[in-house]
Design a protein around this motif. Structure first.
Motif, short mmCIF file in Angstrom:
data_model
loop_
_atom_site.label_atom_id
_atom_site.label_comp_id
_atom_site.label_asym_id
_atom_site.label_seq_id
_atom_site.Cartn_x
_atom_site.Cartn_y
_atom_site.Cartn_z
N ARG A 19 36.45 38.95 44.01
CA ARG A 19 36.18 39.39 45.37
C ARG A 19 37.25 38.84 46.32
O ARG A 19 37.75 39.54 47.20
N LEU A 20 37.62 37.58 46.11
CA LEU A 20 38.64 36.96 46.96
C LEU A 20 39.98 37.68 46.80
O LEU A 20 40.66 37.98 47.80
N ILE A 21 40.35 37.98 45.56
CA ILE A 21 41.62 38.67 45.32
C ILE A 21 41.59 40.05 45.97
O ILE A 21 42.55 40.48 46.62
N LEU A 81 39.91 41.06 48.56
CA LEU A 81 40.02 40.97 50.02
C LEU A 81 41.44 40.61 50.44
O LEU A 81 42.00 41.19 51.38
N LEU A 82 42.04 39.65 49.74
CA LEU A 82 43.41 39.23 50.08
C LEU A 82 44.38 40.39 49.89
O LEU A 82 45.33 40.54 50.66
N ARG A 94 44.06 43.31 50.54
CA ARG A 94 44.03 44.29 51.63
C ARG A 94 44.90 43.88 52.81
O ARG A 94 45.10 44.67 53.75
N LEU A 95 45.40 42.66 52.80
CA LEU A 95 46.30 42.23 53.88
C LEU A 95 47.64 42.95 53.73
O LEU A 95 48.11 43.16 52.61
N PRO A 96 48.26 43.32 54.84
CA PRO A 96 49.58 43.95 54.73
C PRO A 96 50.56 42.94 54.15
O PRO A 96 50.54 41.77 54.52
N GLY A 97 51.38 43.38 53.22
CA GLY A 97 52.38 42.51 52.63
C GLY A 97 51.91 41.85 51.35
O GLY A 97 52.71 41.25 50.64
N LEU A 98 50.62 41.95 51.04
CA LEU A 98 50.10 41.39 49.80
C LEU A 98 49.50 42.51 48.96
O LEU A 98 48.62 43.23 49.43
N ARG A 108 48.89 41.87 42.87
CA ARG A 108 49.60 40.85 42.09
C ARG A 108 49.86 39.60 42.92
O ARG A 108 49.60 38.48 42.48
N ARG A 138 46.69 37.69 43.59
CA ARG A 138 46.30 36.83 42.46
C ARG A 138 47.08 35.53 42.46
O ARG A 138 46.53 34.45 42.27
N ALA A 160 48.46 34.09 45.00
CA ALA A 160 48.03 33.28 46.14
C ALA A 160 46.73 32.55 45.79
O ALA A 160 46.60 31.35 46.07
N VAL A 161 45.80 33.26 45.17
CA VAL A 161 44.51 32.64 44.82
C VAL A 161 44.73 31.51 43.82
O VAL A 161 44.17 30.41 43.98
#
Lengths: 202, 202
Positions: free
Chosen positions: B8-10, B12-13, B15-19, B22, B25, B27-28
């Protein structure tokens, strides 16, 4: 800018790999437009993950339970252990769906440059794991060394293969060759050489 | 992967522009290594920002107060209003340190393709703001149209210049030096400063 809350958020986001200050600002501006659908759920997911995620004591995978879901899964073949450098590699192999055994996460590779020796990696626990299983009803039959094809990755593979020599398990590595969907023209010379040497009858 | 919290965390992350998935993942995985120094502070900063950030009713800037810190700042020159497309542009100009007046954030540009007309932008509020200041002791002397040199940006600048025609304020634009097709948010501070200093009557 004197806006403390926003600046602090940008500063923290910019520390994530793949995001610099500029993309962190863009991310924050996009999130602020819809706090309920992205910002608050992300905050909750981060807090939950920070509080709940554990490292599996058996294989080193990350999960909310210890042992992890893969180590506990009844359908998986405990006779096969796939050794990977990082949890990201484990996830990549899981996504491929091509492996139904268990894993062992080393936590990196041996590295003379970075001064990382065997005691900094989960190598001892791998040997223990194989040894312990030897006499049991579920012995380990094969250890697959799925390490990177870097110098450090290959050094680590050699080292582990040597340490496992006495245990009698079969030791294998991932095949090297042309990636599926890859064009020969774009491949590096090393990969082409390896693919040629390892050629098989069609 | 069956790990709900991590997935779930991956998700959501990503969906940020620039991420993408891959880098989310990665970042997490990096965050999980140090939950106390990055993950929990980031969760707290996100929640705080979501709960506290407001849009300034005067200029459209984002801040934890309304009116925003820039509109409230005593040292700034209220005779100058710099009109920008987005909050990101306002931040870019603030970073350059070259402007000590006030701002007005349009929230975009006129766009025939996207069907965005004047009523979807904060143009009416800009005219009102200039009109209301006219009789007061702090009249607006100059409106700087700091819009992108895109077709839509320039169309918007023309339109605003026309609407402001009756108010008697001077209207200026950023000097050429802003690259054609460029967006303000991507400009370096030096170019922004130079363009501000060399602004010309429209």
């Amino acid at each position: 800018m004197t806006v403390g809350d926003i600046e602090r958020l940008i500063h923290l986001l910019a520390r994530l790999p793949g995001l610099g200050p500029r993309s962190a600002r863009r991310a924050v501006l996009q999130m602020i437009k819809r706090p309920e659908t992205l910002m608050l759920p992300l905050a909750a997911a981060l807090r939950q993950a920070a509080e709940n995620i554990l490292t599996c004591a058996t294989c080193g995978n990350l999960d909310t339970a210890n042992p992890c879901a893969i180590c506990r899964a009844p359908g998986r073949n405990a006779a096969l252990i796939c050794v990977v450098e990082e949890v990201a590699d484990l996830w990549a192999i899981e996504r491929s769906g091509a492996f139904k055994g268990l894993y062992h996460v080393l936590g990196g590779t041996l590295s003379a440059l970075d001064g990382r020796g065997p005691e900094q990696l989960n190598i001892g626990s791998l040997i223990d794991r194989v040894e312990r299983a030897r006499g049991s009803e579920a012995p380990v039959v094969e250890v697959i060394l799925a390490l990177g094809t870097t110098v450090d990755g290959q050094t680590t593979a050699h080292y582990i293969a040597e340490r496992l020599g006495d245990t009698g398990v079969a030791i294998s590595r991932l095949a090297q060759g042309v990636p599926v969907g890859g064009e020969l023209d774009y491949l590096d010379d090393g990969t082409l050489s390896a693919a040629l040497k390892a050629r098989r009858p069609a």
